[in-house]
Design a protein around this motif. Structure first.
Motif, PDB file in Angstrom:
ATOM      1  N   THR A 133       0.907  -1.223   0.078  1.00 23.98           N
ATOM      2  CA  THR A 133       0.021  -0.230   0.306  1.00 23.98           C
ATOM      3  C   THR A 133       1.049   1.065  -0.282  1.00 23.98           C
ATOM      4  OG1 THR A 133      -0.081   0.374   2.208  1.00 23.98           O
ATOM      5  CG2 THR A 133      -1.958  -1.599   1.608  1.00 23.98           C
ATOM      6  N   GLU A 134       0.732   2.772   0.040  1.00 27.04           N
ATOM      7  CA  GLU A 134       1.033   3.501  -0.077  1.00 27.04           C
ATOM      8  C   GLU A 134       1.956   3.233   1.330  1.00 27.04           C
ATOM      9  OE1 GLU A 134      -0.341   8.050  -1.215  1.00 27.04           O
ATOM     10  OE2 GLU A 134      -0.788   6.434  -2.600  1.00 27.04           O
ATOM     11  N   ASP A 135       0.607   3.406   2.341  1.00 28.64           N
ATOM     12  CA  ASP A 135       1.290   3.464   3.163  1.00 28.64           C
ATOM     13  C   ASP A 135       2.731   2.747   3.496  1.00 28.64           C
ATOM     14  OD1 ASP A 135      -0.273   5.679   3.688  1.00 28.64           O
ATOM     15  OD2 ASP A 135      -1.708   4.253   4.978  1.00 28.64           O
ATOM     16  N   SER A 137       4.735   1.210   1.564  1.00 24.06           N
ATOM     17  CA  SER A 137       5.330   1.909   0.915  1.00 24.06           C
ATOM     18  C   SER A 137       7.193   2.807   1.615  1.00 24.06           C
ATOM     19  CB  SER A 137       5.565   2.069  -0.813  1.00 24.06           C
ATOM     20  OG  SER A 137       6.616   3.034  -1.311  1.00 24.06           O
ATOM     21  N   ALA A 138       5.888   3.987   1.797  1.00 28.26           N
ATOM     22  CA  ALA A 138       5.989   5.749   2.727  1.00 28.26           C
ATOM     23  C   ALA A 138       6.950   4.860   4.115  1.00 28.26           C
ATOM     24  CB  ALA A 138       4.852   6.046   3.073  1.00 28.26           C
TER      25      ALA A 138
END
Length: 167
Positions: A133-135, A137-138
């Motif tokens: 998810t974007e989270d 990956s961040a």
């Protein structure tokens, strides 16, 4: 408001010695600009007349204000003059500059190592078919702990989800 527009650009070492603190501000405000290297050199020359404790603090302020291209240009200038046998700065200041360069190199090496581990983790996750998810990956990109990244890399083996890897 304090900024490049209100801080004079001090490029003459004699002027810098007369107004050392202003020269330091000038180096921070203009050190990354077109005359940056000249401004920084003038400020560093002025630091040579200070006691080591004050010179170290001011050097660190200047160094922290420089972006990577200007840090590299300063390092190259110092190394070039050392090779040519020219005394670039007074010995006490030269030691501070050398220390700043070493610390910068160590920081760069650490950042490179972290980036390599992040890249390895992302490649392993892609190969394992584990979507992030974007989270997630961040979270990987924000991680600055080598041991955590190593643990996550090891967790990829046998994992089915990103949550299993990042536990």
């Amino acid at each position: 408001m304090l900024g490049p527009a209100v801080v004079p650009e001090i490029i003459d070492p004699t002027d810098a010695e007369k107004e050392t603190e202003l020269a330091v501000l000038s180096a921070v405000a203009h050190g990354n600009g077109p005359s940056g290297l000249t401004v920084v050199q003038a400020a560093l020359a002025a630091l040579g007349r200070l006691d080591q404790a004050h010179a170290m603090v001011y050097f660190q302020v200047i160094w922290n204000g420089l972006r990577e291209p200007m840090r590299q240009a300063l390092e190259a200038l110092v190394m070039e003059r050392q090779i040519e046998g020219e005394a670039t700065f007074p010995p006490s200041l030269q030691r501070l500059i050398d220390r700043g360069i070493r610390e910068g190199e160590l920081k760069g090496m650490r950042e490179g190592r972290l980036e390599g581990k992040r890249d390895t983790l992302l490649r392993l996750l892609a190969r394992a078919g584990i979507a992030l998810t974007e989270d997630e990956s961040a979270r990987i990109q924000a991680c600055t702990d080598v041991a955590t990244l190593d643990r996550w890399i090891e967790n990829v083996l046998g994992a089915k989800t990103a949550a299993e890897v990042l536990s």
